[in-house]
Design a protein around this motif. Structure first.
Motif, PDB file in Angstrom:
ATOM      1  N   TYR A  73     -18.789  48.856  -4.937  1.00 58.66           N
ATOM      2  CA  TYR A  73     -17.835  48.629  -6.543  1.00 58.66           C
ATOM      3  C   TYR A  73     -18.476  47.669  -7.171  1.00 58.66           C
ATOM      4  O   TYR A  73     -18.916  47.830  -8.453  1.00 58.66           O
ATOM      5  N   PHE A  74     -18.869  46.345  -6.888  1.00 59.67           N
ATOM      6  CA  PHE A  74     -19.540  45.255  -7.807  1.00 59.67           C
ATOM      7  C   PHE A  74     -21.038  45.555  -7.786  1.00 59.67           C
ATOM      8  O   PHE A  74     -21.579  45.104  -8.809  1.00 59.67           O
ATOM      9  N   ASP A  75     -21.621  46.468  -7.369  1.00 58.84           N
ATOM     10  CA  ASP A  75     -22.915  46.824  -7.396  1.00 58.84           C
ATOM     11  C   ASP A  75     -23.095  47.959  -8.522  1.00 58.84           C
ATOM     12  O   ASP A  75     -24.136  48.041  -9.180  1.00 58.84           O
ATOM     13  N   ILE A  76     -21.976  48.619  -8.688  1.00 56.74           N
ATOM     14  CA  ILE A  76     -22.025  49.621 -10.000  1.00 56.74           C
ATOM     15  C   ILE A  76     -21.383  49.188 -11.343  1.00 56.74           C
ATOM     16  O   ILE A  76     -21.404  50.195 -12.165  1.00 56.74           O
ATOM     17  N   ILE A  77     -20.676  48.171 -11.130  1.00 61.18           N
ATOM     18  CA  ILE A  77     -19.886  47.690 -12.453  1.00 61.18           C
ATOM     19  C   ILE A  77     -20.686  46.643 -12.927  1.00 61.18           C
ATOM     20  O   ILE A  77     -21.365  45.837 -12.116  1.00 61.18           O
ATOM     21  N   ASP A  78     -20.020  46.305 -14.262  1.00 59.49           N
ATOM     22  CA  ASP A  78     -20.604  44.895 -14.666  1.00 59.49           C
ATOM     23  C   ASP A  78     -18.950  43.967 -14.891  1.00 59.49           C
ATOM     24  O   ASP A  78     -18.394  44.310 -15.460  1.00 59.49           O
ATOM     25  N   PRO A  79     -19.032  43.116 -13.486  1.00 57.51           N
ATOM     26  CA  PRO A  79     -17.749  42.517 -13.342  1.00 57.51           C
ATOM     27  C   PRO A  79     -17.420  41.303 -14.566  1.00 57.51           C
ATOM     28  O   PRO A  79     -16.511  40.790 -14.705  1.00 57.51           O
ATOM     29  N   PHE A  80     -18.524  41.199 -15.384  1.00 51.17           N
ATOM     30  CA  PHE A  80     -18.329  40.062 -16.457  1.00 51.17           C
ATOM     31  C   PHE A  80     -18.014  40.783 -17.818  1.00 51.17           C
ATOM     32  O   PHE A  80     -17.660  40.302 -18.806  1.00 51.17           O
ATOM     33  N   SER A  81     -18.018  42.065 -17.935  1.00 49.34           N
ATOM     34  CA  SER A  81     -17.853  42.662 -19.276  1.00 49.34           C
ATOM     35  C   SER A  81     -16.343  42.868 -19.360  1.00 49.34           C
ATOM     36  O   SER A  81     -15.610  43.295 -18.327  1.00 49.34           O
ATOM     37  N   ILE A  82     -16.071  42.747 -20.484  1.00 49.04           N
ATOM     38  CA  ILE A  82     -14.545  42.981 -20.975  1.00 49.04           C
ATOM     39  C   ILE A  82     -14.299  44.140 -21.756  1.00 49.04           C
ATOM     40  O   ILE A  82     -15.041  44.523 -22.820  1.00 49.04           O
ATOM     41  N   ASP A  83     -13.567  44.993 -21.189  1.00 55.18           N
ATOM     42  CA  ASP A  83     -13.184  46.179 -22.077  1.00 55.18           C
ATOM     43  C   ASP A  83     -14.226  47.397 -22.161  1.00 55.18           C
ATOM     44  O   ASP A  83     -14.560  48.074 -23.225  1.00 55.18           O
ATOM     45  N   ARG A  84     -15.394  47.297 -21.208  1.00 52.34           N
ATOM     46  CA  ARG A  84     -16.522  48.272 -21.388  1.00 52.34           C
ATOM     47  C   ARG A  84     -17.217  48.418 -20.253  1.00 52.34           C
ATOM     48  O   ARG A  84     -17.354  47.577 -19.498  1.00 52.34           O
ATOM     49  N   GLN A  85     -17.894  49.350 -19.841  1.00 55.55           N
ATOM     50  CA  GLN A  85     -18.759  49.519 -18.886  1.00 55.55           C
ATOM     51  C   GLN A  85     -19.845  50.786 -19.364  1.00 55.55           C
ATOM     52  O   GLN A  85     -19.296  51.621 -19.889  1.00 55.55           O
ATOM     53  N   GLY A  86     -21.130  50.183 -19.316  1.00 57.53           N
ATOM     54  CA  GLY A  86     -22.006  51.210 -19.887  1.00 57.53           C
ATOM     55  C   GLY A  86     -22.060  51.470 -21.261  1.00 57.53           C
ATOM     56  O   GLY A  86     -21.385  50.497 -21.948  1.00 57.53           O
ATOM     57  N   GLY A  87     -21.797  52.652 -21.871  1.00 55.50           N
ATOM     58  CA  GLY A  87     -21.655  52.820 -23.122  1.00 55.50           C
ATOM     59  C   GLY A  87     -20.087  53.388 -23.483  1.00 55.50           C
ATOM     60  O   GLY A  87     -19.765  53.544 -24.762  1.00 55.50           O
ATOM     61  N   ASP A  88     -19.397  53.022 -22.598  1.00 52.05           N
ATOM     62  CA  ASP A  88     -17.955  53.373 -22.855  1.00 52.05           C
ATOM     63  C   ASP A  88     -17.202  51.869 -23.024  1.00 52.05           C
ATOM     64  O   ASP A  88     -17.121  51.051 -22.402  1.00 52.05           O
ATOM     65  N   VAL A  89     -16.637  51.973 -24.295  1.00 51.98           N
ATOM     66  CA  VAL A  89     -15.909  50.806 -24.905  1.00 51.98           C
ATOM     67  C   VAL A  89     -14.435  51.276 -25.122  1.00 51.98           C
ATOM     68  O   VAL A  89     -14.158  52.340 -25.701  1.00 51.98           O
ATOM     69  N   GLY A  90     -13.520  50.275 -24.598  1.00 48.86           N
ATOM     70  CA  GLY A  90     -12.041  50.440 -25.110  1.00 48.86           C
ATOM     71  C   GLY A  90     -11.301  49.879 -24.003  1.00 48.86           C
ATOM     72  O   GLY A  90     -12.030  49.636 -22.598  1.00 48.86           O
ATOM     73  N   PRO A  91     -10.047  49.434 -24.096  1.00 51.11           N
ATOM     74  CA  PRO A  91      -9.183  48.967 -23.120  1.00 51.11           C
ATOM     75  C   PRO A  91      -9.355  49.683 -21.632  1.00 51.11           C
ATOM     76  O   PRO A  91      -9.006  49.147 -20.836  1.00 51.11           O
ATOM     77  N   GLN A  92      -9.186  51.053 -21.699  1.00 52.65           N
ATOM     78  CA  GLN A  92      -9.111  51.945 -20.692  1.00 52.65           C
ATOM     79  C   GLN A  92     -10.184  51.699 -19.933  1.00 52.65           C
ATOM     80  O   GLN A  92     -10.370  52.355 -18.659  1.00 52.65           O
ATOM     81  N   TYR A  93     -11.218  51.367 -20.367  1.00 53.15           N
ATOM     82  CA  TYR A  93     -12.622  50.981 -19.422  1.00 53.15           C
ATOM     83  C   TYR A  93     -12.711  49.516 -18.800  1.00 53.15           C
ATOM     84  O   TYR A  93     -13.872  49.183 -18.264  1.00 53.15           O
ATOM     85  N   ALA A  94     -11.659  48.931 -18.682  1.00 50.72           N
ATOM     86  CA  ALA A  94     -11.694  47.551 -18.174  1.00 50.72           C
ATOM     87  C   ALA A  94     -11.865  47.635 -16.742  1.00 50.72           C
ATOM     88  O   ALA A  94     -11.533  48.938 -16.235  1.00 50.72           O
ATOM     89  N   THR A  95     -12.224  46.614 -15.950  1.00 49.57           N
ATOM     90  CA  THR A  95     -12.308  46.807 -14.650  1.00 49.57           C
ATOM     91  C   THR A  95     -11.159  46.169 -13.957  1.00 49.57           C
ATOM     92  O   THR A  95     -10.639  44.955 -14.485  1.00 49.57           O
ATOM     93  N   ALA A  96     -10.859  46.691 -12.834  1.00 48.09           N
ATOM     94  CA  ALA A  96      -9.882  46.183 -12.044  1.00 48.09           C
ATOM     95  C   ALA A  96      -9.760  46.682 -10.799  1.00 48.09           C
ATOM     96  O   ALA A  96     -10.038  47.550 -10.420  1.00 48.09           O
ATOM     97  N   ILE A  97      -8.941  45.938  -9.890  1.00 52.23           N
ATOM     98  CA  ILE A  97      -8.682  46.226  -8.555  1.00 52.23           C
ATOM     99  C   ILE A  97      -7.384  46.207  -8.208  1.00 52.23           C
ATOM    100  O   ILE A  97      -6.773  45.260  -8.403  1.00 52.23           O
ATOM    101  N   PHE A  98      -6.734  47.334  -8.042  1.00 49.90           N
ATOM    102  CA  PHE A  98      -5.319  47.497  -7.634  1.00 49.90           C
ATOM    103  C   PHE A  98      -5.147  47.362  -6.136  1.00 49.90           C
ATOM    104  O   PHE A  98      -5.437  48.339  -5.325  1.00 49.90           O
ATOM    105  N   TYR A  99      -4.636  46.406  -5.694  1.00 48.28           N
ATOM    106  CA  TYR A  99      -4.558  45.965  -4.237  1.00 48.28           C
ATOM    107  C   TYR A  99      -2.900  46.369  -3.850  1.00 48.28           C
ATOM    108  O   TYR A  99      -2.248  46.452  -4.626  1.00 48.28           O
ATOM    109  N   ASN A 100      -2.748  46.601  -2.701  1.00 43.49           N
ATOM    110  CA  ASN A 100      -1.352  47.164  -2.092  1.00 43.49           C
ATOM    111  C   ASN A 100      -1.038  46.124  -1.028  1.00 43.49           C
ATOM    112  O   ASN A 100       0.222  46.579  -0.486  1.00 43.49           O
ATOM    113  N   ASN A 101      -1.584  45.008  -0.655  1.00 44.69           N
ATOM    114  CA  ASN A 101      -0.935  44.111   0.320  1.00 44.69           C
ATOM    115  C   ASN A 101      -1.756  42.990   0.439  1.00 44.69           C
ATOM    116  O   ASN A 101      -2.836  42.633  -0.334  1.00 44.69           O
TER     117      ASN A 101
END
Length: 169
Positions: A73-101
């Motif tokens: 996951y961290f190899d394919i994203i930019d973990p320092f970028s806020i609300d964008r990945q690649g050419g996609d910009v907007g709050p829906q493109y923020a990065t997050a990890i949803f854990y369950n325990n």
């Protein structure tokens, strides 16, 4: 089986990448973490629902563990970028990890700390308790398989040299 939900920008590429990892049994693209039940793609893109484009991943712990999934996951994203990945910009493109325990939370926290220490920089990727995951519309599921020339901000060839590679499930 274990599950994790990852938001890493446009969900088409994230799903296509993780389908190529040995031990990943099932993926679904959808919307996570927002405040509206069953949002549509258009509503999520408006930025008003609080949802992120995300991928639900079911995996076999005997074949692949969460740490290895997160390294990919961290190899394919930019973990320092806020609300964008690649050419996609907007709050829906923020990065997050949803854990369950707690075990997952501890692994995620440790890895983020490691990245911050290595780069001496604050990671923007959020760690959130799993909540409100809604499956995206059918036309988004396996999108890049149905549309091989479709847009993708991830280099899907990068995984082919990994020992973790498998033909997409």
């Amino acid at each position: 089986m274990e599950k994790i939900i990852l938001a890493g920008g446009c969900f088409w590429g994230v799903e296509a990448y993780f389908k190529r990892l040995k031990g990943v049994i099932k993926t679904k693209v959808g919307y996570a973490g927002g405040n509206k039940k069953n949002p549509t793609y258009e509503e999520v893109c408006s930025g008003k629902t609080g949802h992120l484009e995300a991928v639900y991943i079911e995996y076999d712990r005997k074949i692949i563990n969460l740490e290895k999934i997160l390294r990919h996951y961290f190899d394919i994203i930019d973990p320092f970028s806020i609300d964008r990945q690649g050419g996609d910009v907007g709050p829906q493109y923020a990065t997050a990890i949803f854990y369950n325990n707690k075990e997952q939370y501890d692994i995620i926290r440790k890895m983020i700390q490691e990245i911050e220490n290595n780069f001496n920089k604050k990671v923007a990727t959020k760690i959130l308790k799993e909540s409100n995951f809604f499956e995206a519309e059918d036309y988004h599921q396996n999108y890049l398989e149905k549309n091989p020339t479709g847009y993708c901000h991830i280099n899907l060839n990068s995984i082919k040299n990994s020992k973790d590679y498998q033909e997409p499930v």
